[in-house]
Design a protein around this motif. Structure first.
Motif, PDB file in Angstrom:
ATOM      1  N   ALA A  10      33.174  43.112  40.224  1.00 49.18           N
ATOM      2  CA  ALA A  10      33.064  41.746  40.751  1.00 49.18           C
ATOM      3  C   ALA A  10      34.428  41.227  41.185  1.00 49.18           C
ATOM      4  O   ALA A  10      34.554  40.542  42.205  1.00 49.18           O
ATOM      5  N   ASP A  11      35.460  41.534  40.410  1.00 52.67           N
ATOM      6  CA  ASP A  11      36.810  41.092  40.769  1.00 52.67           C
ATOM      7  C   ASP A  11      37.277  41.754  42.057  1.00 52.67           C
ATOM      8  O   ASP A  11      37.894  41.114  42.904  1.00 52.67           O
ATOM      9  N   ALA A  12      36.971  43.039  42.220  1.00 55.88           N
ATOM     10  CA  ALA A  12      37.353  43.746  43.439  1.00 55.88           C
ATOM     11  C   ALA A  12      36.653  43.152  44.656  1.00 55.88           C
ATOM     12  O   ALA A  12      37.261  42.957  45.711  1.00 55.88           O
ATOM     13  N   ALA A  13      35.360  42.832  44.506  1.00 53.43           N
ATOM     14  CA  ALA A  13      34.622  42.233  45.613  1.00 53.43           C
ATOM     15  C   ALA A  13      35.191  40.863  45.972  1.00 53.43           C
ATOM     16  O   ALA A  13      35.272  40.502  47.144  1.00 53.43           O
ATOM     17  N   ARG A  14      35.578  40.109  44.951  1.00 55.73           N
ATOM     18  CA  ARG A  14      36.171  38.792  45.204  1.00 55.73           C
ATOM     19  C   ARG A  14      37.483  38.930  45.973  1.00 55.73           C
ATOM     20  O   ARG A  14      37.757  38.161  46.905  1.00 55.73           O
ATOM     21  N   GLN A  15      38.299  39.906  45.590  1.00 57.73           N
ATOM     22  CA  GLN A  15      39.569  40.113  46.290  1.00 57.73           C
ATOM     23  C   GLN A  15      39.350  40.561  47.733  1.00 57.73           C
ATOM     24  O   GLN A  15      40.103  40.174  48.629  1.00 57.73           O
ATOM     25  N   VAL A  16      38.321  41.364  47.958  1.00 57.00           N
ATOM     26  CA  VAL A  16      38.017  41.809  49.323  1.00 57.00           C
ATOM     27  C   VAL A  16      37.619  40.617  50.184  1.00 57.00           C
ATOM     28  O   VAL A  16      38.052  40.485  51.332  1.00 57.00           O
ATOM     29  N   ARG A  17      36.787  39.735  49.627  1.00 57.00           N
ATOM     30  CA  ARG A  17      36.389  38.538  50.379  1.00 57.00           C
ATOM     31  C   ARG A  17      37.597  37.649  50.673  1.00 57.00           C
ATOM     32  O   ARG A  17      37.725  37.104  51.770  1.00 57.00           O
ATOM     33  N   ARG A  18      38.471  37.508  49.697  1.00 60.98           N
ATOM     34  CA  ARG A  18      39.661  36.688  49.904  1.00 60.98           C
ATOM     35  C   ARG A  18      40.566  37.310  50.963  1.00 60.98           C
ATOM     36  O   ARG A  18      41.091  36.606  51.831  1.00 60.98           O
ATOM     37  N   ALA A  19      40.737  38.628  50.919  1.00 57.89           N
ATOM     38  CA  ALA A  19      41.566  39.307  51.916  1.00 57.89           C
ATOM     39  C   ALA A  19      40.976  39.135  53.311  1.00 57.89           C
ATOM     40  O   ALA A  19      41.711  38.953  54.296  1.00 57.89           O
ATOM     41  N   THR A  20      39.640  39.178  53.409  1.00 61.27           N
ATOM     42  CA  THR A  20      38.987  38.993  54.705  1.00 61.27           C
ATOM     43  C   THR A  20      39.228  37.592  55.247  1.00 61.27           C
ATOM     44  O   THR A  20      39.549  37.412  56.427  1.00 61.27           O
ATOM     45  N   ARG A  21      39.089  36.580  54.380  1.00 59.27           N
ATOM     46  CA  ARG A  21      39.327  35.199  54.813  1.00 59.27           C
ATOM     47  C   ARG A  21      40.780  35.000  55.247  1.00 59.27           C
ATOM     48  O   ARG A  21      41.039  34.379  56.278  1.00 59.27           O
ATOM     49  N   GLU A  22      41.696  35.526  54.458  1.00 54.71           N
ATOM     50  CA  GLU A  22      43.104  35.373  54.803  1.00 54.71           C
ATOM     51  C   GLU A  22      43.420  36.071  56.123  1.00 54.71           C
ATOM     52  O   GLU A  22      44.141  35.541  56.977  1.00 54.71           O
ATOM     53  N   GLY A  23      42.876  37.274  56.290  1.00 52.89           N
ATOM     54  CA  GLY A  23      43.128  38.021  57.520  1.00 52.89           C
ATOM     55  C   GLY A  23      42.609  37.304  58.749  1.00 52.89           C
ATOM     56  O   GLY A  23      43.286  37.219  59.772  1.00 52.89           O
ATOM     57  N   SER A 122      49.813  41.824  59.477  1.00 53.50           N
ATOM     58  CA  SER A 122      48.895  42.744  58.800  1.00 53.50           C
ATOM     59  C   SER A 122      49.541  43.332  57.552  1.00 53.50           C
ATOM     60  O   SER A 122      48.877  43.523  56.525  1.00 53.50           O
ATOM     61  N   THR A 123      50.835  43.601  57.610  1.00 54.34           N
ATOM     62  CA  THR A 123      51.539  44.115  56.439  1.00 54.34           C
ATOM     63  C   THR A 123      51.606  43.068  55.337  1.00 54.34           C
ATOM     64  O   THR A 123      51.380  43.366  54.158  1.00 54.34           O
ATOM     65  N   ALA A 124      51.904  41.830  55.722  1.00 52.89           N
ATOM     66  CA  ALA A 124      52.026  40.760  54.726  1.00 52.89           C
ATOM     67  C   ALA A 124      50.698  40.490  54.032  1.00 52.89           C
ATOM     68  O   ALA A 124      50.643  40.363  52.795  1.00 52.89           O
ATOM     69  N   VAL A 125      49.613  40.402  54.794  1.00 55.23           N
ATOM     70  CA  VAL A 125      48.305  40.128  54.193  1.00 55.23           C
ATOM     71  C   VAL A 125      47.886  41.278  53.272  1.00 55.23           C
ATOM     72  O   VAL A 125      47.372  41.063  52.164  1.00 55.23           O
ATOM     73  N   ALA A 126      48.130  42.497  53.708  1.00 54.92           N
ATOM     74  CA  ALA A 126      47.752  43.655  52.887  1.00 54.92           C
ATOM     75  C   ALA A 126      48.521  43.677  51.569  1.00 54.92           C
ATOM     76  O   ALA A 126      47.928  43.850  50.490  1.00 54.92           O
ATOM     77  N   LEU A 127      49.820  43.493  51.632  1.00 52.84           N
ATOM     78  CA  LEU A 127      50.637  43.575  50.423  1.00 52.84           C
ATOM     79  C   LEU A 127      50.478  42.365  49.511  1.00 52.84           C
ATOM     80  O   LEU A 127      50.914  42.395  48.354  1.00 52.84           O
ATOM     81  N   ALA A 128      49.860  41.308  50.007  1.00 54.03           N
ATOM     82  CA  ALA A 128      49.597  40.139  49.159  1.00 54.03           C
ATOM     83  C   ALA A 128      48.428  40.391  48.208  1.00 54.03           C
ATOM     84  O   ALA A 128      48.240  39.638  47.254  1.00 54.03           O
ATOM     85  N   GLN A 129      47.659  41.446  48.457  1.00 50.16           N
ATOM     86  CA  GLN A 129      46.516  41.779  47.598  1.00 50.16           C
ATOM     87  C   GLN A 129      46.967  42.758  46.511  1.00 50.16           C
ATOM     88  O   GLN A 129      47.984  43.434  46.651  1.00 50.16           O
ATOM     89  N   THR A 130      46.189  42.829  45.439  1.00 47.72           N
ATOM     90  CA  THR A 130      46.517  43.746  44.348  1.00 47.72           C
ATOM     91  C   THR A 130      45.514  44.882  44.214  1.00 47.72           C
ATOM     92  O   THR A 130      45.835  45.911  43.618  1.00 47.72           O
TER      93      THR A 130
END
Length: 255
Positions: A10-23, A122-130
């Motif tokens: 669930a945490d991974a899915a939440r991070q994916v959704r957040r990364a998508t919104r940020e991107g 794209s580099t900044a958004v990617a590296l902002a995720q864990t």
């Protein structure tokens, strides 16, 4: 299992959704700058199709603004200097690609395809995720989103610039300077970077009246090379160069 500590999936899915919104948010904001580039490119003497090809192939905003800025100031005679200036600004993407290669992973063709979309944002958004998958999603959503939006807005800006005429009437002639300030400002956080920025500006200003457009920028770049080589003005114990150990590119507003 409580709501405060969700399962890993669930945490991974939440991070994916957040990364998508940020991107998507970064892509929307960044793409708007393409209108300025398209208009400035046409005003500098390029055709609409030439401006579009630059965005399709080069796809790095700082280098594109540098190229058309030098061309606009010096005409066709300044093409070699324009190419050199654009290439110099694009070198940073090589460092980003080395950092992003393990994040992208997969076969060689996937990493090769990612090279076209490896930019500041794209580099900044990617590296902002864990989470690894969120990093990959953030990279691709941001990179592809900006690529599509930047090229569409470049076409729009080129068509509008061709119709509206002199971009100075709308302040678009300041777009190149604003782009460089956007690239420079987030870097001015350490003494060495500030010294390099000031010294390079002085050198470029002094040489601009006497040299062909584009050459003062290249010569000013020697300041950064020399200072970085000898690591002058750096904090005690810092490694040679300008980046901190955990340096992450800023979201600078340009591809």
């Amino acid at each position: 299992m409580t709501e405060e500590t969700p399962p890993d999936g669930a945490d991974a899915a939440r991070q994916v959704r957040r990364a998508t919104r940020e991107g998507l948010g970064v892509a929307l904001a960044t793409s708007a700058y393409g209108v300025s580039f398209g208009a400035l490119a046409v005003a500098s003497g390029l055709d609409v199709w030439q401006a579009c090809v630059l965005s399709l192939v080069m796809f790095t905003g700082g280098s594109q603004f540098a190229f058309v800025g030098v061309i606009g100031a010096g005409g066709l005679a300044a093409v070699p200097a324009a190419i050199a200036s654009a290439s110099l600004l694009g070198v940073r993407n090589v460092a980003y690609a080395m950092r992003m290669a393990p994040v992208i992973g997969g076969p060689f063709w996937r990493r090769a395809a990612a090279a076209q979309f490896t930019i500041d944002e794209s580099t900044a958004v990617a590296l902002a995720q864990t989470e690894p998958r969120a990093r990959r999603v953030g990279f691709w959503v941001t990179g592809v989103g900006i690529y599509v939006g930047w090229n569409l807005s470049t076409l729009l800006g080129a068509l509008l610039g061709d119709l509206l005429g002199d971009p100075r009437a709308y302040g678009l002639d300041a777009a190149a300077a604003a782009a460089f300030l956007a690239l420079l400002w987030p870097r001015l956080r350490q003494r060495q970077a500030i010294v390099v920025g000031v010294a390079a500006a002085v050198v470029a200003t002094a040489l601009t009246p006497v040299l062909m457009p584009g050459l003062p920028v290249l010569i000013a770049a020697v300041v950064a090379v020399v200072v970085g080589l000898f690591n002058w003005f750096a904090a005690p114990g810092a490694a040679p160069g300008f980046a901190e150990p955990d340096d992450v590119p800023e979201r600078e507003g340009l591809p």
